[in-house]
Design a protein around this motif. Sequence first.
Motif, PDB file in Angstrom:
ATOM      1  N   HIS A  22       0.806  -1.224   0.000  1.00 33.06           N
ATOM      2  CA  HIS A  22       0.000   0.000   0.000  1.00 33.06           C
ATOM      3  C   HIS A  22       0.838   1.274   0.000  1.00 33.06           C
ATOM      4  CE1 HIS A  22      -3.804  -2.089   1.857  1.00 33.06           C
ATOM      5  NE2 HIS A  22      -3.702  -2.269   0.549  1.00 33.06           N
ATOM      6  N   THR A  44      -2.756   6.329   2.513  1.00 30.46           N
ATOM      7  CA  THR A  44      -1.703   5.560   1.860  1.00 30.46           C
ATOM      8  C   THR A  44      -0.611   5.282   2.885  1.00 30.46           C
ATOM      9  OG1 THR A  44      -2.209   6.471  -0.313  1.00 30.46           O
ATOM     10  CG2 THR A  44       0.056   5.726   0.034  1.00 30.46           C
ATOM     11  N   ARG A  69      -3.099   2.244  -3.937  1.00 31.04           N
ATOM     12  CA  ARG A  69      -4.162   1.304  -3.586  1.00 31.04           C
ATOM     13  C   ARG A  69      -5.498   1.724  -4.193  1.00 31.04           C
ATOM     14  NH1 ARG A  69      -4.725   1.885   2.851  1.00 31.04           N
ATOM     15  NH2 ARG A  69      -6.263   0.234   2.504  1.00 31.04           N
ATOM     16  N   ASP A  73      -6.519  -2.628  -5.035  1.00 32.91           N
ATOM     17  CA  ASP A  73      -5.953  -2.987  -3.741  1.00 32.91           C
ATOM     18  C   ASP A  73      -5.531  -4.451  -3.774  1.00 32.91           C
ATOM     19  OD1 ASP A  73      -5.294  -3.529  -1.107  1.00 32.91           O
ATOM     20  OD2 ASP A  73      -6.852  -2.225  -0.286  1.00 32.91           O
ATOM     21  N   TYR A 119      -3.319  -6.206 -10.652  1.00 35.79           N
ATOM     22  CA  TYR A 119      -3.408  -7.045  -9.456  1.00 35.79           C
ATOM     23  C   TYR A 119      -2.729  -8.397  -9.672  1.00 35.79           C
ATOM     24  CZ  TYR A 119      -5.922  -9.553  -5.649  1.00 35.79           C
ATOM     25  OH  TYR A 119      -6.273 -10.296  -4.544  1.00 35.79           O
ATOM     26  N   HIS A 146       2.719  -2.040   6.744  1.00 34.08           N
ATOM     27  CA  HIS A 146       1.724  -0.995   6.512  1.00 34.08           C
ATOM     28  C   HIS A 146       1.910   0.139   7.514  1.00 34.08           C
ATOM     29  CE1 HIS A 146      -0.937  -3.579   3.937  1.00 34.08           C
ATOM     30  NE2 HIS A 146      -0.317  -4.533   4.620  1.00 34.08           N
TER      31      HIS A 146
END
Length: 260
Positions: A22, A44, A69, A73, A119, A146
């Motif tokens: 992300h 983000t 993202r 995602d 993706y 993250h």
Amino acid sequence: MEYFTVLNENRHQFPLVIDLPHSGTFVPPHIRSRMLNMACLSNTDWFLPELYDFLPAMGCTTIVNHLSRYVVDVNRPTAGAKDGDYRNTVVYQQNTQGSPLYAIPLKEEEINERITQYYQPYHRALENLLRAKLQVFPSVLLLDLHSFFINFANGGDQDIYLSNRRGATSSEQTLQGLHKGFAAQGYTVLDNAIMGGHIIRNYRELFGERFEGILVELRYTKYIEERYFGEEEITTRNEALFEEARRKLEAIFTQLPFKK
């Protein structure tokens, strides 16, 4: 441009893969042109590739997503909702605060095109990295990195949130080794107050107990700036705070068991 970068792809110094799904900010022009002029691509994982750059420098195999993202995602299942809350849908039509991104809703065809183009290549690359590790080592650990700014409902205002989906994606020993490392650097840490997304669950299902996956969430105020973060896109940071966090994180990761 490349939509993701793999570092140390063929270097098998550690049974470890680092994943930054992300942290990307790039939105292809044809997608950006569809968005509302005032659309805010907030929440983000700002600056994480720079914050954790010591990991590939140590020799850790790392995959860094460059796409926002808000394009697609990669930490959501493709079989999930095609619209609605960002926690459940693979292509957002609102930002994480619920503000609309498009004047005209996306069609399912366009959503499927993004899955195919952006993706699936990311997941093919990640799966290949994990398979390569498992050809060298008996097991592999994926750290899914993250950052965040909100208070989670079950967790209050902790600095760090870790998740192995309540024991479903790693051993308790592995989780606690990471927990103790963060705590030793003065961070407040809470385990499994949040569940984590698709990535750690998916690869545990694919590889079984030879795979361990842990989600790591770091609060914005611990590395960007000590302030309130609203619905905004972040372009600056407190460099002294950033470097302090980077030193602490490097101390944590260099002491983890995978280094031995």
